[in-house]
Write a protein that holds these residues in place. Structure first.
Motif, PDB file in Angstrom:
ATOM      1  N   TYR A 108       5.513 -22.193  14.618  1.00 15.86           N
ATOM      2  CA  TYR A 108       4.913 -22.154  15.948  1.00 15.86           C
ATOM      3  C   TYR A 108       5.324 -20.847  16.617  1.00 15.86           C
ATOM      4  CZ  TYR A 108       3.820 -27.107  15.370  1.00 15.86           C
ATOM      5  OH  TYR A 108       3.304 -28.308  14.918  1.00 15.86           O
ATOM      6  N   ILE A 109       4.327 -20.064  17.038  1.00 13.30           N
ATOM      7  CA  ILE A 109       4.576 -18.767  17.656  1.00 13.30           C
ATOM      8  C   ILE A 109       4.298 -18.884  19.149  1.00 13.30           C
ATOM      9  CG2 ILE A 109       4.040 -16.307  17.621  1.00 13.30           C
ATOM     10  CD1 ILE A 109       5.099 -17.379  14.939  1.00 13.30           C
ATOM     11  N   TYR A 110       5.295 -18.563  19.965  1.00 15.17           N
ATOM     12  CA  TYR A 110       5.174 -18.591  21.415  1.00 15.17           C
ATOM     13  C   TYR A 110       5.230 -17.160  21.941  1.00 15.17           C
ATOM     14  CZ  TYR A 110       6.363 -23.544  20.803  1.00 15.17           C
ATOM     15  OH  TYR A 110       6.378 -24.856  20.403  1.00 15.17           O
ATOM     16  N   GLY A 111       4.294 -16.807  22.817  1.00 15.91           N
ATOM     17  CA  GLY A 111       4.307 -15.475  23.390  1.00 15.91           C
ATOM     18  C   GLY A 111       3.319 -14.540  22.728  1.00 15.91           C
ATOM     19  N   PRO A 112       3.382 -13.234  23.149  1.00 15.13           N
ATOM     20  CA  PRO A 112       4.395 -12.625  24.003  1.00 15.13           C
ATOM     21  C   PRO A 112       4.352 -13.211  25.413  1.00 15.13           C
ATOM     22  CG  PRO A 112       2.987 -10.967  22.955  1.00 15.13           C
ATOM     23  CD  PRO A 112       2.354 -12.271  22.729  1.00 15.13           C
ATOM     24  N   VAL A 113       5.530 -13.498  25.928  1.00 16.46           N
ATOM     25  CA  VAL A 113       5.633 -14.146  27.221  1.00 16.46           C
ATOM     26  C   VAL A 113       6.938 -13.723  27.883  1.00 16.46           C
ATOM     27  CG1 VAL A 113       6.800 -16.195  26.278  1.00 16.46           C
ATOM     28  CG2 VAL A 113       5.427 -16.395  28.363  1.00 16.46           C
ATOM     29  N   LYS A 114       6.967 -13.746  29.203  1.00 17.05           N
ATOM     30  CA  LYS A 114       8.195 -13.452  29.939  1.00 17.05           C
ATOM     31  C   LYS A 114       9.224 -14.537  29.643  1.00 17.05           C
ATOM     32  CE  LYS A 114      10.019 -12.701  34.605  1.00 17.05           C
ATOM     33  NZ  LYS A 114       9.696 -12.627  36.054  1.00 17.05           N
ATOM     34  N   PRO A 115      10.458 -14.171  29.290  1.00 17.04           N
ATOM     35  CA  PRO A 115      11.454 -15.192  28.943  1.00 17.04           C
ATOM     36  C   PRO A 115      11.907 -15.980  30.159  1.00 17.04           C
ATOM     37  CG  PRO A 115      12.479 -13.030  28.999  1.00 17.04           C
ATOM     38  CD  PRO A 115      10.990 -12.795  29.168  1.00 17.04           C
ATOM     39  N   ALA A 116      12.302 -17.212  29.922  1.00 20.67           N
ATOM     40  CA  ALA A 116      12.850 -18.028  30.999  1.00 20.67           C
ATOM     41  C   ALA A 116      14.181 -17.475  31.479  1.00 20.67           C
ATOM     42  CB  ALA A 116      13.014 -19.476  30.531  1.00 20.67           C
ATOM     43  N   ASN A 117      14.920 -16.858  30.572  1.00 24.48           N
ATOM     44  CA  ASN A 117      16.189 -16.216  30.913  1.00 24.48           C
ATOM     45  C   ASN A 117      16.449 -15.130  29.871  1.00 24.48           C
ATOM     46  OD1 ASN A 117      16.609 -19.178  29.770  1.00 24.48           O
ATOM     47  ND2 ASN A 117      18.054 -17.844  28.693  1.00 24.48           N
ATOM     48  N   THR A 118      17.234 -14.138  30.249  1.00 24.26           N
ATOM     49  CA  THR A 118      17.548 -13.037  29.344  1.00 24.26           C
ATOM     50  C   THR A 118      18.972 -13.190  28.823  1.00 24.26           C
ATOM     51  OG1 THR A 118      18.330 -11.631  31.155  1.00 24.26           O
ATOM     52  CG2 THR A 118      15.986 -11.484  30.571  1.00 24.26           C
ATOM     53  N   GLY A 119      19.284 -12.427  27.770  1.00 26.83           N
ATOM     54  CA  GLY A 119      20.652 -12.436  27.264  1.00 26.83           C
ATOM     55  C   GLY A 119      20.839 -13.321  26.056  1.00 26.83           C
ATOM     56  N   LEU A 120      21.943 -14.070  26.057  1.00 28.57           N
ATOM     57  CA  LEU A 120      22.408 -14.721  24.845  1.00 28.57           C
ATOM     58  C   LEU A 120      21.910 -16.133  24.622  1.00 28.57           C
ATOM     59  CD1 LEU A 120      26.102 -13.454  24.792  1.00 28.57           C
ATOM     60  CD2 LEU A 120      24.036 -12.385  23.886  1.00 28.57           C
ATOM     61  N   SER A 121      21.115 -16.672  25.517  1.00 27.87           N
ATOM     62  CA  SER A 121      20.540 -17.997  25.285  1.00 27.87           C
ATOM     63  C   SER A 121      19.047 -17.934  25.569  1.00 27.87           C
ATOM     64  CB  SER A 121      21.208 -19.065  26.154  1.00 27.87           C
ATOM     65  OG  SER A 121      20.999 -18.804  27.525  1.00 27.87           O
ATOM     66  N   SER A 122      18.294 -18.822  24.954  1.00 26.76           N
ATOM     67  CA  SER A 122      16.836 -18.800  25.096  1.00 26.76           C
ATOM     68  C   SER A 122      16.293 -20.209  25.257  1.00 26.76           C
ATOM     69  CB  SER A 122      16.189 -18.151  23.864  1.00 26.76           C
ATOM     70  OG  SER A 122      16.521 -16.790  23.764  1.00 26.76           O
ATOM     71  N   THR A 123      15.168 -20.299  25.922  1.00 28.18           N
ATOM     72  CA  THR A 123      14.437 -21.542  26.085  1.00 28.18           C
ATOM     73  C   THR A 123      13.005 -21.308  25.633  1.00 28.18           C
ATOM     74  OG1 THR A 123      15.789 -22.143  28.005  1.00 28.18           O
ATOM     75  CG2 THR A 123      13.683 -23.291  27.736  1.00 28.18           C
ATOM     76  N   VAL A 124      12.461 -22.221  24.847  1.00 29.20           N
ATOM     77  CA  VAL A 124      11.072 -22.091  24.425  1.00 29.20           C
ATOM     78  C   VAL A 124      10.182 -22.081  25.660  1.00 29.20           C
ATOM     79  CG1 VAL A 124       9.182 -23.171  23.163  1.00 29.20           C
ATOM     80  CG2 VAL A 124      11.483 -23.172  22.192  1.00 29.20           C
ATOM     81  N   VAL A 125       9.272 -21.081  25.734  1.00 27.78           N
ATOM     82  CA  VAL A 125       8.456 -20.887  26.923  1.00 27.78           C
ATOM     83  C   VAL A 125       6.993 -21.220  26.633  1.00 27.78           C
ATOM     84  CG1 VAL A 125       7.720 -19.240  28.687  1.00 27.78           C
ATOM     85  CG2 VAL A 125      10.027 -19.068  27.716  1.00 27.78           C
ATOM     86  N   GLY A 126       6.416 -22.092  27.453  1.00 26.94           N
ATOM     87  CA  GLY A 126       4.994 -22.363  27.392  1.00 26.94           C
ATOM     88  C   GLY A 126       4.574 -23.145  26.162  1.00 26.94           C
ATOM     89  N   THR A 127       3.321 -22.960  25.783  1.00 22.95           N
ATOM     90  CA  THR A 127       2.763 -23.601  24.600  1.00 22.95           C
ATOM     91  C   THR A 127       2.553 -22.551  23.512  1.00 22.95           C
ATOM     92  OG1 THR A 127       0.512 -23.295  25.443  1.00 22.95           O
ATOM     93  CG2 THR A 127       1.609 -25.375  25.960  1.00 22.95           C
ATOM     94  N   ALA A 128       2.445 -23.007  22.288  1.00 27.60           N
ATOM     95  CA  ALA A 128       2.326 -22.085  21.165  1.00 27.60           C
ATOM     96  C   ALA A 128       1.033 -21.276  21.253  1.00 27.60           C
ATOM     97  CB  ALA A 128       2.386 -22.845  19.851  1.00 27.60           C
ATOM     98  N   SER A 129       1.158 -19.966  21.036  1.00 32.84           N
ATOM     99  CA  SER A 129      -0.007 -19.088  21.008  1.00 32.84           C
ATOM    100  C   SER A 129      -0.795 -19.265  19.722  1.00 32.84           C
ATOM    101  CB  SER A 129       0.429 -17.623  21.136  1.00 32.84           C
ATOM    102  OG  SER A 129       1.189 -17.413  22.309  1.00 32.84           O
TER     103      SER A 129
END
Length: 218
Positions: A106-127
């Protein structure tokens, strides 16, 4: 889904959108990641055959023999994430997140991240969602109405390096590489994710910084 425990594959790469291929490689990792699903081998970024597109390639789980590749798979607990800086401040403005589940990537993005740095959250729906190509099969390409294309599956390791000659140079018994050299990675495979994206989605005035991370649930 919050993800931590990352491995950064390379320093940030800055390049013109119309430039040639750029890459970063890391085939010798520390014991805590070597041979694991988080082990990054390569990052490649280049202009597509369609010059309106950019191609992002992330390779993991390197140095696999053909026998090992037949049973290799992506890890449902590992996110492969391309981070893209389009403003020159070395902070990701966009991400492309690749998450494996039940035989598909599942590919998400390109999209603005929910947060930057060392942790990530899946954003939106799969492109775009693409089935993982089995070893030895013809490539399965997923496409979206927005022009994104994606591939996921085992590939021959594209990185060329004469490791034995390098050791001789470092050890002082050779003064340089041979031409032609010997590819120490010949016959080995990687698990690869390839995402081709229209340049218009990258919101850049002409330069991008790109780096690759893998992250696991923690």
């Amino acid at each position: 889904m919050k993800k931590t425990k990352l491995i950064i594959a390379s320093a940030a790469m800055v390049f013109a959108l119309g430039g040639g291929i750029l890459w970063a490689s890391d085939h010798a990792d520390a014991p805590n990641v070597k041979g694991k699903s988080t082990d990054i081998t390569d990052l490649y970024v280049f202009q597509g055959a369609n010059t309106d597109n950019m191609v992002f390639v992330g390779n993991v789980q390197g140095l696999m023999s053909p026998t090992a590749t037949t049973t290799a798979s992506f890890d449902e607990n590992t996110m492969i994430e391309f981070k893209i800086d389009n403003s020159g401040d070395n902070v990701e403005d966009l991400v492309i997140q690749c998450v494996y589940k039940a035989g598909k990537m599942y590919i998400y993005g390109p999209v603005k991240p929910a947060n930057t740095g060392l942790s990530s959250t899946v954003v939106g729906t799969a492109s775009v969602v693409v089935p993982v190509t089995p070893y030895g099969a013809s490539p399965i390409i997923g496409t979206s109405s927005s022009g994104i294309k994606a591939f996921a599956g085992p590939r021959d390791d594209p990185f060329f390096f004469d490791l034995d000659q390098f050791h001789k140079i470092v050890g002082g018994t050779a003064s340089g590489f041979n031409n032609p050299g010997t590819d120490s990675f010949a016959g080995t495979n990687v698990m690869s994710v390839v995402v081709e994206v229209p340049k218009t989605m990258l919101n850049s005035t002409g330069k991008l910084g790109v780096w690759l991370q893998t992250k696991q649930n923690h």
